[in-house]
Scaffold this active site. Sequence first.
Site, PDB file in Angstrom:
ATOM      1  N   ARG A   3      -5.476   2.508 -13.473  1.00  0.00           N
ATOM      2  CA  ARG A   3      -4.101   2.585 -12.985  1.00  0.00           C
ATOM      3  C   ARG A   3      -3.523   1.214 -12.635  1.00  0.00           C
ATOM      4  O   ARG A   3      -4.120   0.435 -11.907  1.00  0.00           O
ATOM      5  CB  ARG A   3      -4.033   3.512 -11.771  1.00  0.00           C
ATOM      6  N   ARG A  57     -13.700   3.920   4.278  1.00  0.00           N
ATOM      7  CA  ARG A  57     -12.618   2.953   4.458  1.00  0.00           C
ATOM      8  C   ARG A  57     -11.241   3.612   4.493  1.00  0.00           C
ATOM      9  O   ARG A  57     -10.443   3.349   5.373  1.00  0.00           O
ATOM     10  CB  ARG A  57     -12.634   1.910   3.338  1.00  0.00           C
ATOM     11  N   HIS A  88     -15.621   4.490 -15.122  1.00  0.00           N
ATOM     12  CA  HIS A  88     -15.474   3.789 -13.849  1.00  0.00           C
ATOM     13  C   HIS A  88     -16.747   3.040 -13.454  1.00  0.00           C
ATOM     14  O   HIS A  88     -16.755   2.272 -12.486  1.00  0.00           O
ATOM     15  CB  HIS A  88     -15.089   4.796 -12.756  1.00  0.00           C
ATOM     16  N   ARG A  90     -11.419  -3.134 -14.500  1.00  0.00           N
ATOM     17  CA  ARG A  90     -10.375  -4.131 -14.241  1.00  0.00           C
ATOM     18  C   ARG A  90     -11.017  -5.511 -14.311  1.00  0.00           C
ATOM     19  O   ARG A  90     -12.172  -5.680 -13.941  1.00  0.00           O
ATOM     20  CB  ARG A  90      -9.753  -3.957 -12.856  1.00  0.00           C
ATOM     21  N   ASN A  97       0.831  -1.212   0.000  1.00  0.00           N
ATOM     22  CA  ASN A  97       0.000   0.000   0.000  1.00  0.00           C
ATOM     23  C   ASN A  97       0.861   1.256   0.000  1.00  0.00           C
ATOM     24  O   ASN A  97       0.578   2.238  -0.700  1.00  0.00           O
ATOM     25  CB  ASN A  97      -0.908   0.020   1.230  1.00  0.00           C
TER      26      ASN A  97
END
Length: 701
Positions: free
Chosen positions: A410, A569, A440, A380, A54
């Site tokens: 990305r 989150r 998206h 994705r 991350n």
Amino acid sequence: MTAKAKSRTDPAEQTLLNRELSHLEFHARVLELATDERLPLLERVQFCARFSSNLDEFFQVRVAGLLGQAEAGVTVRSADGLTPQQALARIRERVLDLSAVQSRLWKRELRPALGAEGITVGGIEDLDAKELEKLERRFEREIYPVLTPLAVGPGQPFPYISGLSLSLAIFAEDPDAGEERFARVKIPEALPRFFHLGGRGLYVPLEQIIAHFLPSLFPGVEILERAVFRVTRDADFEVSDDADDLLEAVETQLRRRRFGDVVRVEVSSSASSEMVARLQSGLGADETQVYRVESPLDLSELLELAAIDRPDLKPEPWIPVIPPRLASAQNDFSKIFDEIRRGEVLVHQPYHSYIASFEVFAQAAVRDPSVIAMKTAVYRTSEDSVLVASLIQCAEEGKQSVCLVELKARFDELRNIEWSRELEQAGVHVAYGFPDLKIHAKMTLIVRREGDALRRYAHIGTGNYHAATARLYEDLGIFTADEDITADVADLFNYITGFGRPQKFRKLLVAPFTLRSGLVDEIRAVAAAASAGKHARIRLKLNHLVDPKIVDELYAASQAGARIDIIARSTCALRPGVEGVSENIHVRSIVGRFLEHSRVYSFEADERVATYIGSPDLMQRNLDHRIEVLVPVENARVRAEVHAILDSALADDTNAWILMPSGDWERAVPAKPEKPHSHHETMMRRALKRARRGARDRRAG
């Protein structure tokens, strides 16, 4: 905003948190889970690894962006009041603290605990003579052939160091000539990071093995110093708004990404100041970009150890269940359409099986002869995607097959380019969207001939069509045959593939057209109800909340008396609990076994309840610069299910952190220690219970 509302821009009010620092605190929460002794050992190791991966992406994108602003001389303050230079300084300070915590955790807790369980991460010094002899043979056979020493000197410039690759930096001296040289040896990425040696559970890091046998790479010279280092580069890119060929433009930017600017240099703490200076000079980095690390570099590769087959050191595996309403469709895919016509179907991953829900829907498009068209938007997907295979099969059978591919997803750009070409070769109509608008939205449309008419069926979700992440990411999806919703989805597909602009959407909130205004209208309706003394509540579940204008609207609703509960989150720029601004706003984050990824927007104004699920977070890019979709949850039963999920998430006192007015996150403490509430555990039990009840009902029927 009401007349009495205090604005976040009031000089006396510091009511916004820094976006990048807020995001960094999410990574801190992941690291904190690695310190939790209540968790199984290999799960803790996994969280430790995730923190590193991350942090890599955080530097590649967020820190890289700030460095670009600083180098360009940008002094404009962000909405929270920090200049790029100030934000970078605070980020460095926090990263140094977190890295020190991770190093201590690895050295003092995780590594010794692994050793106690027979998984010993050691060094060359831990090998006996026979093991060392075996290692030498393995080195010559498996490692030495792929090593390439690169020296620096006359005619030999400092080598290019690829991003996120591990390397050995070496000072060596020719004893005859008295010449000292710098050299670099790249640690091969195709080999395991931890070599398993012998039958006693000993693992030795690859860089230590290579360092031990360096004399074979530099015969006749003396190794004066060796140090491990790693470079992080700018991995973000932008495509020009007026790019004629989007595919070609993205491919060009991908080639440039390999040579992105250096944003971070990690060096083992044992490196001398001379070695660090040499690396800085060769890489063109300044001292604020150098991070000395006490533990082994790149602990993201601890995932190799976390994957060891030791079920006693891992949580009990979760096997997603078949959604009860889709059980009949498992053997006859076309029955999924019958079930959707009966009413909306909600699926909740990873508790519900992605294979038994969306993949059944995709395969039904192929196998059902009544289906004449399939359209989908993919951000994705996995390499073995059933969705891609279904699109190809539909095209081969003469059915209309359309795929909107987001080339700018990305770190998945190359994969998307590869399989989009495969789709085109198979006859699928492929559209790449717009240079200035990412696609998206997660939506799939199937058109089916039923009698003398055509009926449309749609899936709209919060997650990517990715079978692997569907086992780890928490997401929601709705299957619907609602004529207005499916017509909106069809219009949106036509807009992206065609030339006209949608004139009106019937039910969907769609960015960049109606999403922002629609959400603002919903927030203001709740605020108006609160001002009138009526029931008023807003509940939001998302990944990121940073849009200043939406924050202003939420502050105004809070000041009007509305209760606002937010489950964010990762990133939250809103500061809750500020007197006169946000006393009625409560923010929490859930970080645990599954990655919370769904976006849910629920508004209660008097007796009116409006609930949506979909793809967007509350960020300017999502609201104004992407194709995003929120679908209303109008079926009362399905809406009750969504609200039950929100209720459980807001009751979590096991894996929840609460955002304080100071901007700090504090981990929730169970009100009843003997009976803690874990949202993830609750959802697993709930899904299993319903699946078993459904199976009993089918047998009884």
